[in-house]
Design an enzyme around this catalytic site. Structure first.
Site, short mmCIF file in Angstrom:
data_model
loop_
_atom_site.label_atom_id
_atom_site.label_comp_id
_atom_site.label_asym_id
_atom_site.label_seq_id
_atom_site.Cartn_x
_atom_site.Cartn_y
_atom_site.Cartn_z
N LYS A 59 -10.30 40.45 102.67
CA LYS A 59 -9.43 40.82 101.50
C LYS A 59 -9.67 39.75 100.22
CE LYS A 59 -6.12 43.81 100.47
NZ LYS A 59 -5.72 45.08 100.75
N ASP A 77 -6.86 47.59 95.38
CA ASP A 77 -5.81 47.43 96.00
C ASP A 77 -4.67 47.16 94.78
OD1 ASP A 77 -4.22 46.56 98.65
OD2 ASP A 77 -3.62 45.04 97.42
P1 NDP Z 1 -1.14 50.01 92.33
O1 NDP Z 1 -1.60 48.90 91.50
O2 NDP Z 1 -1.92 51.39 92.15
O3 NDP Z 1 0.33 50.33 92.58
C1 NDP Z 1 1.29 49.28 92.59
C2 NDP Z 1 2.79 49.80 92.59
O4 NDP Z 1 3.57 49.02 93.32
C3 NDP Z 1 3.15 50.05 91.20
O5 NDP Z 1 4.06 50.99 90.74
C4 NDP Z 1 3.72 48.74 90.74
O6 NDP Z 1 4.64 48.37 89.58
C5 NDP Z 1 4.49 48.35 92.20
N1 NDP Z 1 4.53 46.87 92.37
C6 NDP Z 1 3.58 46.11 92.39
N2 NDP Z 1 4.03 44.94 92.96
C7 NDP Z 1 5.41 45.13 92.63
C8 NDP Z 1 6.27 44.01 92.98
N3 NDP Z 1 5.99 42.62 93.08
N4 NDP Z 1 7.75 44.59 92.85
C9 NDP Z 1 7.80 45.95 92.84
N5 NDP Z 1 6.88 46.65 92.62
C10 NDP Z 1 5.69 46.31 92.63
O7 NDP Z 1 -1.45 49.83 93.89
P2 NDP Z 1 -1.79 50.68 95.30
O8 NDP Z 1 -0.58 51.91 95.26
O9 NDP Z 1 -2.93 50.78 95.30
O10 NDP Z 1 -0.91 49.59 96.33
C11 NDP Z 1 0.30 49.80 96.83
C12 NDP Z 1 0.49 49.17 97.99
O11 NDP Z 1 -0.03 49.94 99.09
C13 NDP Z 1 0.19 47.68 98.26
O12 NDP Z 1 0.89 47.04 99.06
C14 NDP Z 1 -1.01 47.75 98.62
O13 NDP Z 1 -1.51 46.69 99.44
C15 NDP Z 1 -1.05 48.93 99.58
N6 NDP Z 1 -2.23 49.88 100.00
C16 NDP Z 1 -2.96 50.23 99.22
C17 NDP Z 1 -4.26 50.81 99.67
C18 NDP Z 1 -4.92 51.46 98.67
O14 NDP Z 1 -6.12 52.32 99.03
N7 NDP Z 1 -4.92 51.49 97.19
C19 NDP Z 1 -4.53 51.17 101.02
C20 NDP Z 1 -3.58 50.48 101.86
C21 NDP Z 1 -2.47 49.93 101.57
P3 NDP Z 1 4.14 47.81 88.36
O15 NDP Z 1 3.29 48.67 87.75
O16 NDP Z 1 5.56 47.37 87.72
O17 NDP Z 1 3.63 46.43 88.88
O1 2IT Z 2 -4.92 47.68 102.32
C1 2IT Z 2 -5.55 48.27 102.20
O2 2IT Z 2 -6.19 48.92 103.56
C2 2IT Z 2 -6.84 48.34 101.16
N1 2IT Z 2 -6.39 48.26 99.93
C3 2IT Z 2 -7.95 49.52 101.21
C4 2IT Z 2 -9.12 48.71 101.62
C5 2IT Z 2 -10.31 49.59 101.68
O3 2IT Z 2 -11.47 48.83 101.78
O4 2IT Z 2 -10.40 50.78 101.20
#
Ligand code: NDP
Ligand code: 2IT
Length: 450
Positions: free
Chosen positions: A130, A170
């Site tokens: 990461k 992420d």
């Molecule tokens: P994005 O940046 O696309 O979206 C993040 C969302 O979460 C936004 O709505 C953001 O709001 C909100 N958010 C972020 N930080 C905070 C906080 N501290 N408090 C409240 N709301 C918050 O990210 P993703 O959708 O990609 O990721 C969301 C989650 O999923 C994370 O935990 C990530 O690690 C996990 N994840 C993502 C994967 C991926 O493929 N993208 C894979 C597996 C897990 P704002 O815009 O106001 O910051």
């Molecule tokens: O938390 C996660 O699994 C991710 N943000 C996706 C990682 C990846 O390599 O696609």
């Protein structure tokens, strides 16, 4: 857990805390895993003798670097960049990059540690890593984001590669950022390779990768529902976040006949009892991915409730899909959800529930799918993107979605295999932790003291 095992966990955690001071999210992630594994490790001396837990909690390599860049006013800015190369026993380091002001070493070590188990669960040859930066993309111009990404990659490039370490997105890192970083890598190395995943579809990306985490999270919830002969049909779902994961979880819930009534961002949540249908979701995607606005604007447009500064867990639902960030759901939230009749929790975010909330879900025997199982669809599809890049042959949408679906079904089976309680209910936390551990631990033993 009996007193003897509890003492073992406490001893182990005392060492982890002493060696990794102040890294509270890392301690939290390790403690949950060690609590699940301690009995299994004690019963299997090969893991204990090889000190596998001690080795797995020490990253293979940590890279920290300066990222200087010029903002639109010509002012020099300095951020910190990181890459945690946690474990390469079963494949190249693999995991996302996070750009958010809260990013620090402890947060990224927790995420890298979780990633090792998650990637093992996918059954694909993916190690765990990461990275990211404390850079805040909010309010930055496209030009500033590009300058930052180019500077970030100007150092990161020497540590990664398609057979070494393959980053992805992420929080704060989506298609735009992956594009800027890929361009800079290609320019420095003069190589077009699958060094990053989440690429654009015309330049090496995979169909379904943008959708994969949210789709997978809902496929996993659907498998949990099936254990009770139930389905998403007419289920009321509460989703947190409104980014990549939340958007595509909402899309899949709609497809399966459920109704999503909330979305949120770090400012507050919207509650739309009529449901966020296809057309409204298209608006959310434009609002968040193109305009980069706030979720409050949804309430202004559709005339529904907006609650400032709160998370959505007080809204009555059957299914909760936490999809924003770590520790966004605490014990009080868990109690409120269950009092309101919620019986399925499938985590799209990494470690969104606090340890007390997790314990409560397990005690209440609801269908609780922890992030490392439920959100593994994203990285799994990244693994499929790597395969397509290596073959230089893209698969169609149905092919990738079919493989993703099958992988989520198999992860669910693994959780059942290792997490079944005597009364027939399933402890998915235990199942995911043991199921993810075995392959990595056995590979580490087979490869000698590395
Ligand atoms: P994005 O940046 O696309 O979206 C993040 C969302 O979460 C936004 O709505 C953001 O709001 C909100 N958010 C972020 N930080 C905070 C906080 N501290 N408090 C409240 N709301 C918050 O990210 P993703 O959708 O990609 O990721 C969301 C989650 O999923 C994370 O935990 C990530 O690690 C996990 N994840 C993502 C994967 C991926 O493929 N993208 C894979 C597996 C897990 P704002 O815009 O106001 O910051
Ligand atoms: O938390 C996660 O699994 C991710 N943000 C996706 C990682 C990846 O390599 O696609």
């Amino acid at each position: 857990m009996n007193a003897h095992l509890k003492e073992k966990v406490d001893q182990f955690m005392a060492q982890v805390k002493a060696k990794n001071q102040g890294e509270k999210e890392f301690h939290q992630a390790v403690e949950e895993v060690v609590e699940s594994l301690i009995e299994f490790v004690e019963e299997n001396p090969k893991y204990k003798d090889a000190r596998i837990l001690e080795r797995m909690t020490e990253p293979e390599r940590v890279i920290i670097f300066r990222v200087p860049w010029l903002d639109d006013n010509g002012v020099t800015q300095v951020n910190r960049g990181f890459r945690i190369e946690m474990n390469s026993a079963i494949g190249p380091y693999k995991g996302g990059l996070r750009f958010h002001p809260t990013v620090n070493l402890g947060i990224l070590k927790f995420l890298a540690f979780e990633q090792v188990f998650k990637n093992s669960l996918t059954s694909l040859p993916l190690g765990g890593g990461k990275g990211g930066s404390d850079f805040d993309p909010k309010g930055k111009s496209d030009n500033e984001v590009m300058k930052f990404c180019q500077s970030f990659m100007t150092e990161l490039f020497r540590h990664i590669g398609p057979d070494t370490d393959v980053p992805a997105g992420d929080i704060g890192v989506g298609g735009r950022e992956i594009g800027f970083m890929f361009g800079q890598y290609k320019r420095i190395k003069n190589e077009f390779t699958g060094v990053l995943t989440g690429k654009g579809i015309d330049w090496g990306g995979s169909l379904i990768r943008p959708e994969a985490t949210g789709y997978g999270q809902v496929y996993f919830a659907d498998e949990m529902l099936k254990t009770r002969n139930d389905s998403f049909k007419n289920k009321i779902c509460v989703v947190s976040g409104s980014g990549n994961v939340a958007q595509f979880a909402t899309e899949k819930v709609n497809e399966l006949g459920g109704k999503v009534v909330t979305l949120s961002d770090s400012s507050g949540y919207i509650h739309d009892p009529a449901g966020i249908d296809k057309e409204k979701l298209e608006y959310v995607m434009w609002l968040k991915n193109v305009k980069r606005g706030r979720i409050k604007e949804y309430a202004d447009k559709y005339g529904c409730e907006y609650v400032e500064g709160k998370t959505p867990w007080g809204v009555k639902c059957d299914v909760a899909l936490p999809s924003a960030t770590e520790n966004e759901l605490n014990l009080d939230d868990a109690k409120t959800l269950i009092d309101n009749g919620c019986f399925v929790i499938s985590e799209g975010a990494n470690m969104p529930s606090t340890p007390e909330a997790v314990e409560y879900f397990i005690e209440k025997k609801v269908l609780y799918g922890p992030g490392k199982a439920a959100n593994a669809g994203g990285v799994a599809t990244s693994g499929l993107e790597m395969s397509q890049n290596s073959m230089r042959l893209p698969w169609g949408r149905e092919e990738v979605d079919g493989r993703l679906h099958e992988i989520m079904i198999n992860i669910h089976k693994t959780c059942v295999k290792y997490g079944k309680n005597d009364d027939g209910t399933i402890n998915y936390v235990k199942g995911a932790n043991i199921g993810g551990f075995i392959k990595v631990a056995d590979a580490m033993i087979a490869q000698g003291l590395v």
